[in-house]
Design an enzyme around this catalytic site. Structure first.
Site, PDB file in Angstrom:
ATOM      1  N   ASP A 402       0.835  -1.185   0.000  1.00  0.00           N
ATOM      2  CA  ASP A 402       0.000   0.000   0.000  1.00  0.00           C
ATOM      3  C   ASP A 402       0.882   1.252   0.000  1.00  0.00           C
ATOM      4  OD1 ASP A 402      -2.712   1.296   0.496  1.00  0.00           O
ATOM      5  OD2 ASP A 402      -1.635   1.974   2.267  1.00  0.00           O
ATOM      6  N   GLU A 438       1.776  -0.411  -5.035  1.00  0.00           N
ATOM      7  CA  GLU A 438       0.832   0.654  -5.353  1.00  0.00           C
ATOM      8  C   GLU A 438       1.722   1.882  -5.530  1.00  0.00           C
ATOM      9  OE1 GLU A 438      -3.348   2.500  -3.746  1.00  0.00           O
ATOM     10  OE2 GLU A 438      -1.778   2.152  -2.264  1.00  0.00           O
TER      11      GLU A 438
END
Length: 763
Positions: A402, A438
């Site tokens: 993330d 990401e």
């Protein structure tokens, strides 16, 4: 206070305000005495400390083992740079606390071996040091802290005022973080649990699916299983539920090769959600990087969650499915300076977090209040130790990071030579697993799509945007779409990267579901309690003429066709496709594009949709296209297209055709177009198989038509194809196993409105 700190106080008006008796004394008098009295009573009530032997500084965390003279016990080790003292706190079944001072200090690691402490023991730490927020020092021994290396956590973070290191409800919130709260937090916070290392992976067979063959299915452990009618009620919403044959059967029937689990590290709920009666459903608020989230355990939380997670991984591996974890190492649940004190903040605030020039404040590249300072050796060690643990001891096959750009920052800027990326690249365990970035964060220069080094794949949001825009008729031309359908070589064809560096997706957990993408144009997040201000406004969605659910049969037919178009485009594109759980069966969130706090029917997969024929057909289409992908290597390319023939008697490996059957020219790429023909040559696949033989396959022509009316398309003749067999037609609600329509090269065919046709070249 040190003389340097005293000098700072003179120069800092906010600090003067906190220390000025005229400003704070009236409130402070009501609070401080109670706090100190409670803390003194807690210390007196603590049980006598057992013997603590020196133990060892390695490994960090709590490890049950046989100590000197064959005595069983647990070694505890905690890095706490700058701390003045550390107390290990043991809790019995009644919650009675026993404090054990750790007196051994080796390279800033406090450690000790406690004889007789066995698996199942609940524990935490109290760390002593200066309270001086103006210099970033926030030690507060009244707060029980979770071991960052705890491998199991028992209890739930409820976040009452006692859990904060400062007086949370101080009248002047501007300086509240500087007023220390001395109330004991132990009754209100979870505890770490000592876990027995009694498992190994000798019998486990990891699927080791090559990247080019991978199909990722993003799911939420609780949301995927909570409503499944064939999973026993007591297992729904748990790791054991995901391991159940009914859950695995759906995954294998679809044909996915990996599940990407939304965060399963122990996480906490944000205070603003708890105040509204909501919870963090997605879990992007980690506080325990070694512990499986306890609420997803059906077997117990005194260490049983660890074994249950391992059994889930084994069951998925036995079905040929890899397990990828969505991990959140960029920030923690402690938030900014007004957040709770749960773990790292109280262990060494300055050592773990990026602080601003004003050390009271936290650098925030994540939008969540804080950012871990990955340049610091102990932080980098925490992250890499955690990653290796999940691979070697928990059996997982990869990670999706993330906001990975926040991890790749050096002192300030994103740096692809950063310590984090360098350590991963040379680590003998981590460089062998699947690594997905990401590739952005919310700081300046944080958007880094296409920039991560070899070994890494990336979520490709440019793929998402181009495909959405094409099917809603919003692309000005087809240049960008051409790149996205064929592996995004403009982004990834450097440094030895391959087409599978691109993880292609149309939807993800964050945003509309696929069904909502064709049913809503505006977000409808009122249930989140934030006035519909949360969630993106850039949805790139088309509602087919009506906002929300409709009773109009024609609109619903059009929406289902658009779903088929989007899914088929995704699964036929070069790169690694990622599906979101429930999209293949028409799951809806009622237009909520940020359902992070919807731990209810909105956030759960509705399995009753499969009772409806139209959604069963969508699931069957998804499985059928994945079967085509799996059986045809031309759809799973391991190298970028060259636009040239790979063999003397071959064709170019890739060709593009306009509606009139001619190859597209440069001018065609710059012109508005709703129709695109993509020819993939199966005779010109680079590379060889495991035996060194050339890889050959059928050739295919895909025709994508986003126009509102049918159109004509001339099939390319020789040398491209003498005849074509229609394999797939998304204009049809039901797909026959073999449509069987045979068309000759040069034939002008009719392409239905808003459809994808896939044709196989007949030799």
């Amino acid at each position: 206070m040190s003389s340097a700190a005293e000098q700072e106080a003179v120069q800092d008006p906010e600090r003067e305000a906190v220390q000025d008796p005229g400003t704070v004394a009236a409130v402070r008098a009501e609070i401080v005495e109670v706090q100190r009295t409670e803390y003194a009573e807690a210390v007196r009530a603590a049980a006598p400390a057992p013997a603590v032997w020196p133990g060892a500084p390695m490994p960090l965390g709590a490890r049950f083992r046989v100590g000197p003279d064959g005595v069983a016990g647990t070694n505890f080790a905690l890095w706490a740079g700058g701390a003045e003292a550390v107390e290990l706190c043991l809790f019995d079944e009644r919650g009675v606390e026993t404090r054990c001072p750790l007196t051994e200090l080796t390279h800033e690691i406090w450690h000790g071996f406690v004889p007789g402490v066995r698996p199942g023991q609940r524990y935490g730490y109290r760390v002593h040091g200066r309270w001086d927020p103006w210099t970033g020092a926030r030690w507060n021994a009244a707060k029980l802290l979770l071991d960052p290396y705890a491998r199991a956590v028992d209890g739930t973070f409820s976040l009452p005022p006692e859990v904060y290191g400062h007086v949370r409800d101080w009248p002047d919130q501007h300086v509240a973080d500087t007023v220390r709260d001395d109330r004991d937090s132990a009754p209100h916070v979870p505890k770490g649990v000592v876990v027995h290392d009694d498992d190994d992976w000798v019998e486990d067979r990891r699927p080791k699916t090559p990247w080019a063959d991978s199909v990722i299915y993003e799911l939420h452990v609780r949301g995927f299983t909570k409503l499944h009618p064939d999973i026993p009620p007591e297992l729904r919403g748990t790791y054991a539920g995901l391991a159940h044959p009914a859950a695995i059967e759906h995954l294998t029937r679809l044909g996915v090769t990996a599940v990407e689990l939304l965060p399963v590290h122990q996480f906490a709920h944000e205070d603003h959600l708890l105040r509204r009666g909501l919870h963090n459903h997605w879990g992007y608020n980690s506080i325990g990087y070694f512990a499986p989230h306890a609420d997803y355990s059906a077997s117990g939380t005194a260490g049983q969650q660890v074994g249950e997670f391992k059994r889930m991984v084994r069951a998925l591996h036995d079905a040929g499915i890899e397990v990828i974890l969505d991990v959140v190492y960029n920030h923690t649940a402690e938030a900014g300076e007004l957040g709770p004190m749960l773990s790292l903040r109280g262990i060494d605030n300055r050592g773990y977090y990026r602080l601003e020039g004003d050390p009271r404040r936290y650098a925030d590249y994540t939008g969540c209040g804080n950012t871990l300072h990955v340049v610091q050796p102990q932080v980098l060690r925490l992250i890499t130790d955690s990653l290796r643990y999940w691979v070697t001891e928990m059996g997982v096959d990869g990670f999706r990071f993330d906001l990975a750009a926040a991890l790749a920052r050096s002192m300030h800027d994103v740096d692809m030579l950063s310590p984090f990326l360098a350590v991963i690249a040379q680590d003998p365990v981590l460089r062998r697993v699947k690594l997905i970035a990401e590739p952005w964060d919310v700081g300046n220069g944080g958007y880094q799509v296409g920039a991560f080094p070899p070994l890494w794949t990336e979520w490709n949001d440019r793929y998402r945007d181009a495909v959405r825009d094409f099917w809603r008729g919003a692309l000005p031309d087809v240049r960008d779409l051409g790149y996205r359908l064929t592996g995004s070589s403009d982004l990834y064809a450097w440094g030895g990267r391959r087409p599978y560096a691109s993880v292609n997706f149309v939807t993800a957990h964050d945003g509309f579901t696929l069904r909502d993408l064709v049913s809503y144009e505006q977000k409808h997040n009122e249930a989140n309690g934030e006035g519909n201000r949360d969630g993106t406004n850039d949805n790139r969605a088309w509602n087919c003429g009506v906002e929300g659910e409709s009773d109009d049969p024609e609109i619903n037919r059009l929406r289902r066709r658009q779903l088929r178009n989007l899914l088929t485009t995704l699964l036929l594109s070069t790169g690694v496709p990622m599906l979101v759980a429930g999209d293949e069966m028409g799951r809806t969130q009622g237009g909520n594009n940020n359902a992070y706090c919807q731990d209810n029917e909105t956030g759960w997969v509705d399995w009753s949709l499969l009772d409806q024929p139209q959604w069963r057909e969508l699931t069957a289409l998804t499985a059928r296209v994945l079967t085509l992908r799996r059986t045809h290597p031309v759809l799973r390319r391991r190298a970028f297209f060259s636009g040239r023939a790979q063999a003397p008697d071959g064709l170019r490996d890739l060709a593009w055709f306009a509606r009139d059957g001619r190859e597209m020219t440069e001018g065609d790429w710059y012109a508005p177009a709703a129709t695109l023909g993509l020819y993939l040559s199966g005779r010109d696949i680079p590379g060889r198989d495991a035996r060194g033989e050339p890889v050959t396959d059928d050739s295919f022509l895909a025709v994508l038509h986003a126009g509102a009316e049918p159109t004509s398309f001339v099939l390319p003749g020789a040398p491209w194809g003498d005849a074509y067999e229609l394999v797939l037609d998304t204009s049809r609600e039901e797909q026959a196993e073999a449509p069987g329509t045979l068309l000759h090269g040069g034939t002008e065919m009719t392409v239905p409105a808003r459809s994808v046709l896939l044709l196989r070249v007949v030799e």
